[in-house]
Motif scaffolding. Structure first.
Motif, PDB file in Angstrom:
ATOM      1  N   ASN A  36      -2.849  -9.146   6.785  1.00  0.00           N
ATOM      2  CA  ASN A  36      -4.320  -8.513   7.566  1.00  0.00           C
ATOM      3  C   ASN A  36      -4.065  -7.245   8.067  1.00  0.00           C
ATOM      4  O   ASN A  36      -3.316  -6.739   8.531  1.00  0.00           O
ATOM      5  CB  ASN A  36      -4.413  -9.647   8.716  1.00  0.00           C
ATOM      6  CG  ASN A  36      -5.722  -9.025   9.219  1.00  0.00           C
ATOM      7  OD1 ASN A  36      -6.866  -8.790   8.576  1.00  0.00           O
ATOM      8  ND2 ASN A  36      -6.167  -9.119  10.605  1.00  0.00           N
ATOM      9  N   ALA A  37      -5.202  -6.503   7.314  1.00  0.00           N
ATOM     10  CA  ALA A  37      -5.178  -5.047   7.821  1.00  0.00           C
ATOM     11  C   ALA A  37      -3.967  -4.303   7.713  1.00  0.00           C
ATOM     12  O   ALA A  37      -3.927  -3.177   8.140  1.00  0.00           O
ATOM     13  CB  ALA A  37      -5.508  -4.919   9.410  1.00  0.00           C
ATOM     14  N   GLY A  38      -3.465  -4.540   6.460  1.00  0.00           N
ATOM     15  CA  GLY A  38      -2.279  -3.852   5.899  1.00  0.00           C
ATOM     16  C   GLY A  38      -1.025  -3.442   7.063  1.00  0.00           C
ATOM     17  O   GLY A  38      -0.769  -2.450   7.208  1.00  0.00           O
ATOM     18  N   LYS A  39      -0.867  -4.677   7.929  1.00  0.00           N
ATOM     19  CA  LYS A  39      -0.002  -4.260   8.918  1.00  0.00           C
ATOM     20  C   LYS A  39       1.562  -3.931   8.212  1.00  0.00           C
ATOM     21  O   LYS A  39       1.738  -4.285   7.113  1.00  0.00           O
ATOM     22  CB  LYS A  39       0.379  -5.697   9.662  1.00  0.00           C
ATOM     23  CG  LYS A  39      -0.768  -6.207  10.527  1.00  0.00           C
ATOM     24  CD  LYS A  39      -0.563  -7.403  11.211  1.00  0.00           C
ATOM     25  CE  LYS A  39      -0.291  -8.613  10.286  1.00  0.00           C
ATOM     26  NZ  LYS A  39      -0.336  -9.739  10.888  1.00  0.00           N
ATOM     27  N   SER A  40       2.248  -3.022   8.926  1.00  0.00           N
ATOM     28  CA  SER A  40       3.374  -2.819   8.507  1.00  0.00           C
ATOM     29  C   SER A  40       4.690  -3.769   8.898  1.00  0.00           C
ATOM     30  O   SER A  40       4.825  -4.264  10.091  1.00  0.00           O
ATOM     31  CB  SER A  40       4.075  -1.450   8.944  1.00  0.00           C
ATOM     32  OG  SER A  40       3.021  -0.426   8.507  1.00  0.00           O
ATOM     33  N   TYR A  91       0.870  -1.228   0.108  1.00  0.00           N
ATOM     34  CA  TYR A  91      -0.217   0.064   0.069  1.00  0.00           C
ATOM     35  C   TYR A  91       0.759   1.374  -0.070  1.00  0.00           C
ATOM     36  O   TYR A  91       0.690   2.333  -0.472  1.00  0.00           O
ATOM     37  CB  TYR A  91      -0.697  -0.065   1.134  1.00  0.00           C
ATOM     38  CG  TYR A  91      -2.011  -1.060   1.162  1.00  0.00           C
ATOM     39  CD1 TYR A  91      -2.077  -1.979   2.080  1.00  0.00           C
ATOM     40  CD2 TYR A  91      -3.171  -0.767   0.479  1.00  0.00           C
ATOM     41  CE1 TYR A  91      -3.124  -2.868   2.167  1.00  0.00           C
ATOM     42  CE2 TYR A  91      -4.030  -1.532   0.380  1.00  0.00           C
ATOM     43  CZ  TYR A  91      -4.178  -2.709   1.197  1.00  0.00           C
ATOM     44  OH  TYR A  91      -5.196  -3.585   1.331  1.00  0.00           O
ATOM     45  N   ASN A  92       1.914   1.189   0.836  1.00  0.00           N
ATOM     46  CA  ASN A  92       2.758   2.513   0.783  1.00  0.00           C
ATOM     47  C   ASN A  92       4.032   2.114   1.709  1.00  0.00           C
ATOM     48  O   ASN A  92       4.155   1.007   2.191  1.00  0.00           O
ATOM     49  CB  ASN A  92       1.890   3.409   1.772  1.00  0.00           C
ATOM     50  CG  ASN A  92       1.373   2.947   3.084  1.00  0.00           C
ATOM     51  OD1 ASN A  92       2.375   2.582   4.095  1.00  0.00           O
ATOM     52  ND2 ASN A  92       0.187   3.332   3.455  1.00  0.00           N
TER      53      ASN A  92
END
Lengths: 116, 114
Positions: free
Chosen positions: B98-102, B31-32
């Motif tokens: 999951n949930a876009g973890k970093s 995502y980023n």
């Protein structure tokens, strides 16, 4: 910019005590909050992810009964270290993110926990 | 599983020098990417956020680039100052978690000598 307040910043307590750490998003709604642990000279290790109103998702190897996470509102999540022991001494940092996985994470200033 | 590597682990430069910190990641489905600064005993301060569709972001003396296809990002610091001394961390937020973890790198510890 977005502000995340973490409290307390420093805790020293006796072995066997339970310690609660608060993480608040002050000017935005944090649909997702993350809790990290950081040992000296190491990077951040994700402990768990919490979404408002849901049970937290814990990373492998993190004891959910030891590290209780509550995310009861869009601005507050708490981490409770139950029956803390010296090996739980560490730097705990929370982060908060608004709606959408492409949003940035905003970090609190961390809590230094020392168990005697 | 996403892996993030930062090179070098430590860097010492004289004041005024321009420098580049490197971050590489193994899974390009992101995502980023965020660059952070951490002072000793403190939390993280976000420096720059690059969305997956972007190539670079600038803030003052800092410029971060992103090459998603090759899994690389750089943080360029111009005219370094002693106050820039800190540990710099990059973190990637990915689709495949999951949930876009970093996922964080281990950081580069920068020392700028007066």
């Amino acid at each position: 910019g977005a502000v995340v307040s973490q409290h307390p910043s420093w805790v020293i307590c006796k072995s066997g005590t339970s310690v609660k750490i608060e993480c608040r998003s002050l000017d935005f709604q944090a649909t997702t909050m993350f809790w990290y642990r950081q040992f000296p000279k190491q990077s951040l290790m994700l402990m768990a992810t919490s979404n408002e109103g849901s049970k937290a998702t814990y990373e492998q190897g993190v004891e959910k009964d030891k590290f209780l996470i509550n995310h009861a509102s869009l601005t507050l999540s708490t981490l409770t270290v139950t029956s803390a022991h010296p090996e739980d001494s560490s730097f705990y940092i929370c982060s908060a993110r608004g709606p959408g996985s492409n949003q940035p994470q905003h970090f609190g200033d961390g809590t230094r926990l020392s168990i005697l | 599983k996403q892996e993030v590597t930062q090179i070098p682990a430590a860097l010492s430069v004289p004041e005024g020098e321009n420098l580049v910190l490197n971050c590489s990641f193994t899974d390009s489905a992101i995502y980023n990417l965020q660059w952070f600064r951490q002072d000793p005993g403190k939390g993280l301060t976000s420096l720059l956020l690059i969305q997956s569709s972007q190539r670079e972001q600038t803030s003052g003396r800092l410029n971060a680039s992103l090459d998603k296809s090759s899994g690389r990002s750089t943080l360029y610091i111009a005219a370094s100052q002693p106050g820039d001394s800190a540990t710099y961390l990059c973190a990637v937020s990915g689709y495949n978690t999951n949930a876009g973890k970093s996922t964080f790198g281990d950081g580069t510890t920068l020392t700028v000598k007066p």
